[in-house]
Scaffold this motif. Structure first.
Motif, PDB file in Angstrom:
ATOM      1  N   PRO A   1      -0.427  -3.238  -5.570  1.00 26.82           N
ATOM      2  CA  PRO A   1      -0.623  -2.761  -4.196  1.00 26.82           C
ATOM      3  C   PRO A   1       0.280  -1.601  -3.798  1.00 26.82           C
ATOM      4  CG  PRO A   1       0.316  -4.968  -4.181  1.00 26.82           C
ATOM      5  CD  PRO A   1       0.015  -4.622  -5.594  1.00 26.82           C
ATOM      6  N   PHE A   2       1.425  -1.462  -4.423  1.00 26.25           N
ATOM      7  CA  PHE A   2       2.360  -0.429  -3.960  1.00 26.25           C
ATOM      8  C   PHE A   2       1.818   0.982  -4.169  1.00 26.25           C
ATOM      9  CE2 PHE A   2       6.242   2.087  -3.852  1.00 26.25           C
ATOM     10  CZ  PHE A   2       6.707   1.699  -2.616  1.00 26.25           C
ATOM     11  N   PRO A   3       1.360   1.352  -5.367  1.00 24.36           N
ATOM     12  CA  PRO A   3       0.799   2.707  -5.504  1.00 24.36           C
ATOM     13  C   PRO A   3      -0.453   2.927  -4.658  1.00 24.36           C
ATOM     14  CG  PRO A   3       1.219   1.762  -7.660  1.00 24.36           C
ATOM     15  CD  PRO A   3       1.453   0.682  -6.653  1.00 24.36           C
ATOM     16  N   LEU A   4      -1.228   1.857  -4.449  1.00 26.55           N
ATOM     17  CA  LEU A   4      -2.422   2.003  -3.627  1.00 26.55           C
ATOM     18  C   LEU A   4      -2.069   2.376  -2.190  1.00 26.55           C
ATOM     19  CD1 LEU A   4      -4.494  -1.091  -4.766  1.00 26.55           C
ATOM     20  CD2 LEU A   4      -4.980   1.303  -5.247  1.00 26.55           C
ATOM     21  N   LEU A   5      -0.894   1.956  -1.738  1.00 29.68           N
ATOM     22  CA  LEU A   5      -0.534   2.167  -0.334  1.00 29.68           C
ATOM     23  C   LEU A   5       0.450   3.305  -0.113  1.00 29.68           C
ATOM     24  CD1 LEU A   5      -0.292  -1.565   0.654  1.00 29.68           C
ATOM     25  CD2 LEU A   5      -2.092   0.022   1.212  1.00 29.68           C
TER      26      LEU A   5
ATOM     27  N   LYS B   1       4.438   3.450   6.691  1.00 31.13           N
ATOM     28  CA  LYS B   1       3.868   2.146   7.073  1.00 31.13           C
ATOM     29  C   LYS B   1       3.139   1.504   5.904  1.00 31.13           C
ATOM     30  CE  LYS B   1       3.103   3.481  11.868  1.00 31.13           C
ATOM     31  NZ  LYS B   1       2.072   3.791  12.863  1.00 31.13           N
ATOM     32  N   GLY B   2       2.383   2.295   5.182  1.00 28.27           N
ATOM     33  CA  GLY B   2       1.666   1.786   4.021  1.00 28.27           C
ATOM     34  C   GLY B   2       2.612   1.341   2.921  1.00 28.27           C
ATOM     35  N   ALA B   3       3.702   2.079   2.727  1.00 25.31           N
ATOM     36  CA  ALA B   3       4.683   1.690   1.709  1.00 25.31           C
ATOM     37  C   ALA B   3       5.351   0.375   2.075  1.00 25.31           C
ATOM     38  CB  ALA B   3       5.723   2.785   1.546  1.00 25.31           C
ATOM     39  N   PHE B   4       5.628   0.164   3.366  1.00 22.95           N
ATOM     40  CA  PHE B   4       6.212  -1.104   3.800  1.00 22.95           C
ATOM     41  C   PHE B   4       5.260  -2.257   3.524  1.00 22.95           C
ATOM     42  CE2 PHE B   4       6.626  -4.375   7.090  1.00 22.95           C
ATOM     43  CZ  PHE B   4       7.900  -4.830   6.783  1.00 22.95           C
ATOM     44  N   VAL B   5       3.986  -2.071   3.875  1.00 23.72           N
ATOM     45  CA  VAL B   5       2.995  -3.122   3.625  1.00 23.72           C
ATOM     46  C   VAL B   5       2.849  -3.338   2.121  1.00 23.72           C
ATOM     47  CG1 VAL B   5       0.564  -3.744   3.882  1.00 23.72           C
ATOM     48  CG2 VAL B   5       1.785  -2.743   5.786  1.00 23.72           C
ATOM     49  N   GLY B   6       2.886  -2.258   1.339  1.00 14.14           N
ATOM     50  CA  GLY B   6       2.784  -2.371  -0.118  1.00 14.14           C
ATOM     51  C   GLY B   6       3.950  -3.129  -0.719  1.00 14.14           C
ATOM     52  N   ALA B   7       5.161  -2.841  -0.246  1.00 16.30           N
ATOM     53  CA  ALA B   7       6.345  -3.549  -0.753  1.00 16.30           C
ATOM     54  C   ALA B   7       6.274  -5.027  -0.396  1.00 16.30           C
ATOM     55  CB  ALA B   7       7.610  -2.922  -0.191  1.00 16.30           C
ATOM     56  N   LEU B   8       5.821  -5.332   0.798  1.00 12.99           N
ATOM     57  CA  LEU B   8       5.657  -6.729   1.197  1.00 12.99           C
ATOM     58  C   LEU B   8       4.599  -7.414   0.330  1.00 12.99           C
ATOM     59  CD1 LEU B   8       6.630  -8.851   3.216  1.00 12.99           C
ATOM     60  CD2 LEU B   8       4.808  -8.117   4.743  1.00 12.99           C
ATOM     61  N   ALA B   9       3.525  -6.701   0.025  1.00 10.97           N
ATOM     62  CA  ALA B   9       2.465  -7.267  -0.817  1.00 10.97           C
ATOM     63  C   ALA B   9       2.960  -7.512  -2.240  1.00 10.97           C
ATOM     64  CB  ALA B   9       1.260  -6.337  -0.827  1.00 10.97           C
ATOM     65  N   VAL B  10       3.816  -6.646  -2.751  1.00  8.51           N
ATOM     66  CA  VAL B  10       4.385  -6.856  -4.096  1.00  8.51           C
ATOM     67  C   VAL B  10       5.201  -8.144  -4.111  1.00  8.51           C
ATOM     68  CG1 VAL B  10       6.088  -5.964  -5.733  1.00  8.51           C
ATOM     69  CG2 VAL B  10       4.370  -4.445  -4.796  1.00  8.51           C
TER      70      VAL B  10
ATOM     71  N   THR C   1      -3.657  -8.262  -2.704  1.00  8.24           N
ATOM     72  CA  THR C   1      -3.696  -6.802  -2.809  1.00  8.24           C
ATOM     73  C   THR C   1      -4.787  -6.232  -1.916  1.00  8.24           C
ATOM     74  OG1 THR C   1      -2.818  -6.865  -5.042  1.00  8.24           O
ATOM     75  CG2 THR C   1      -4.016  -4.878  -4.406  1.00  8.24           C
ATOM     76  N   LEU C   2      -5.945  -6.858  -1.930  1.00  7.31           N
ATOM     77  CA  LEU C   2      -7.050  -6.410  -1.079  1.00  7.31           C
ATOM     78  C   LEU C   2      -6.670  -6.492   0.400  1.00  7.31           C
ATOM     79  CD1 LEU C   2     -10.021  -5.500  -0.918  1.00  7.31           C
ATOM     80  CD2 LEU C   2     -10.622  -7.922  -0.778  1.00  7.31           C
ATOM     81  N   VAL C   3      -6.057  -7.592   0.799  1.00  9.45           N
ATOM     82  CA  VAL C   3      -5.608  -7.747   2.189  1.00  9.45           C
ATOM     83  C   VAL C   3      -4.553  -6.705   2.522  1.00  9.45           C
ATOM     84  CG1 VAL C   3      -4.380  -9.284   3.774  1.00  9.45           C
ATOM     85  CG2 VAL C   3      -6.231 -10.173   2.369  1.00  9.45           C
ATOM     86  N   ALA C   4      -3.666  -6.406   1.577  1.00  8.56           N
ATOM     87  CA  ALA C   4      -2.628  -5.405   1.825  1.00  8.56           C
ATOM     88  C   ALA C   4      -3.228  -4.017   2.034  1.00  8.56           C
ATOM     89  CB  ALA C   4      -1.645  -5.384   0.659  1.00  8.56           C
ATOM     90  N   VAL C   5      -4.248  -3.684   1.268  1.00  9.74           N
ATOM     91  CA  VAL C   5      -4.901  -2.389   1.452  1.00  9.74           C
ATOM     92  C   VAL C   5      -5.519  -2.304   2.847  1.00  9.74           C
ATOM     93  CG1 VAL C   5      -6.828  -0.950   0.684  1.00  9.74           C
ATOM     94  CG2 VAL C   5      -5.293  -1.977  -0.985  1.00  9.74           C
ATOM     95  N   VAL C   6      -6.184  -3.364   3.278  1.00  6.00           N
ATOM     96  CA  VAL C   6      -6.782  -3.376   4.615  1.00  6.00           C
ATOM     97  C   VAL C   6      -5.693  -3.306   5.683  1.00  6.00           C
ATOM     98  CG1 VAL C   6      -8.119  -4.775   6.241  1.00  6.00           C
ATOM     99  CG2 VAL C   6      -8.856  -4.571   3.864  1.00  6.00           C
ATOM    100  N   LEU C   7      -4.614  -4.076   5.509  1.00  7.97           N
ATOM    101  CA  LEU C   7      -3.514  -4.039   6.485  1.00  7.97           C
ATOM    102  C   LEU C   7      -2.850  -2.667   6.524  1.00  7.97           C
ATOM    103  CD1 LEU C   7      -1.740  -7.476   5.969  1.00  7.97           C
ATOM    104  CD2 LEU C   7      -2.993  -6.699   7.975  1.00  7.97           C
ATOM    105  N   GLY C   8      -2.637  -2.073   5.352  1.00  9.83           N
ATOM    106  CA  GLY C   8      -2.028  -0.742   5.311  1.00  9.83           C
ATOM    107  C   GLY C   8      -2.889   0.285   6.006  1.00  9.83           C
ATOM    108  N   TYR C   9      -4.180   0.228   5.770  1.00  4.86           N
ATOM    109  CA  TYR C   9      -5.100   1.151   6.435  1.00  4.86           C
ATOM    110  C   TYR C   9      -5.081   0.916   7.944  1.00  4.86           C
ATOM    111  CZ  TYR C   9      -9.258   3.850   7.455  1.00  4.86           C
ATOM    112  OH  TYR C   9     -10.122   4.770   7.964  1.00  4.86           O
ATOM    113  N   ALA C  10      -5.070  -0.332   8.357  1.00  3.21           N
ATOM    114  CA  ALA C  10      -5.036  -0.643   9.793  1.00  3.21           C
ATOM    115  C   ALA C  10      -3.717  -0.204  10.418  1.00  3.21           C
ATOM    116  CB  ALA C  10      -5.251  -2.133  10.010  1.00  3.21           C
ATOM    117  N   ALA C  11      -2.608  -0.317   9.662  1.00  4.60           N
ATOM    118  CA  ALA C  11      -1.303   0.089  10.202  1.00  4.60           C
ATOM    119  C   ALA C  11      -1.246   1.593  10.425  1.00  4.60           C
ATOM    120  CB  ALA C  11      -0.185  -0.359   9.265  1.00  4.60           C
ATOM    121  N   VAL C  12      -1.854   2.355   9.514  1.00  3.32           N
ATOM    122  CA  VAL C  12      -1.828   3.807   9.647  1.00  3.32           C
ATOM    123  C   VAL C  12      -2.773   4.266  10.750  1.00  3.32           C
ATOM    124  CG1 VAL C  12      -2.422   5.946   8.452  1.00  3.32           C
ATOM    125  CG2 VAL C  12      -1.082   4.201   7.310  1.00  3.32           C
TER     126      VAL C  12
END
Length: 165
Positions: free
Chosen positions: A92-96, A102-111, A135-146
């Motif tokens: 999830p980290f590179p995806l975010l 914001k996406g990096a924070f969500v990605g680090a939390l997902a890792v 990972t899928l939820v993290a991508v959606v959350l990262g997109y929503a956060a941005v």
């Protein structure tokens, strides 16, 4: 998950290591009672009545800590994660990263969630399914956060609540 610590110096005592969670540190139970940490170490009486220093140190993203008794490392409580498991949990980290801070924070939390899921899953297939879903939820959350709007934040919160509980 609780892992019994097998060490001859503590014969007659039951030492149990509790791995850290998503944001929590690892812990130590001595005879069923949570030991108190002082400056990152636990002072535990051994079978002969002497105080022994026990340290629990996390290495990387693995929630299962390495155990040191009087400065000497004990064998691994569980086998370390393989390189392909590490690669999968970092998915999830590179995806975010492209989503910014914001996406990096969500990605680090997902890792961190993925590492915990790998250790708590009962089967290897279950671990990969759980981490893939996280990972899928993290991508959606990262997109929503941005792209934060009231609806986006509400959707992200509800997805997180459904995924994590």
């Amino acid at each position: 998950m609780e892992i019994v610590l097998e060490e001859p110096r503590f014969a007659g005592r039951r030492l149990v290591v509790r791995p850290g969670g998503v944001l929590g540190p690892p812990g130590l139970l001595v005879d069923g009672i949570a030991a108190r940490a002082r400056r990152g170490c636990y002072l535990v009486e051994d079978a002969e009545g002497r105080e022994v220093e026990v340290r629990l140190r996390r290495h990387g993203d693995d929630p299962v800590p390495a155990v040191y008794v009087d400065g000497q490392a004990l064998p691994h409580l569980l086998p370390p994660l393989c390189w392909y498991q590490e690669a999968w949990l970092w998915l999830p980290f590179p995806l975010l990263c492209w989503l910014g801070l914001k996406g990096a924070f969500v990605g680090a939390l997902a890792v961190t969630v993925n590492a915990t899921a790998f250790r708590y899953a009962r089967t290897p297939v279950g671990a990969y399914v759980a981490t893939g879903f996280a990972t899928l939820v993290a991508v959606v959350l990262g997109y929503a956060a941005v792209h934060a709007t009231v609806v986006g934040w509400y959707t992200a919160f509800m997805l997180w609540h459904v995924a994590v509980g």
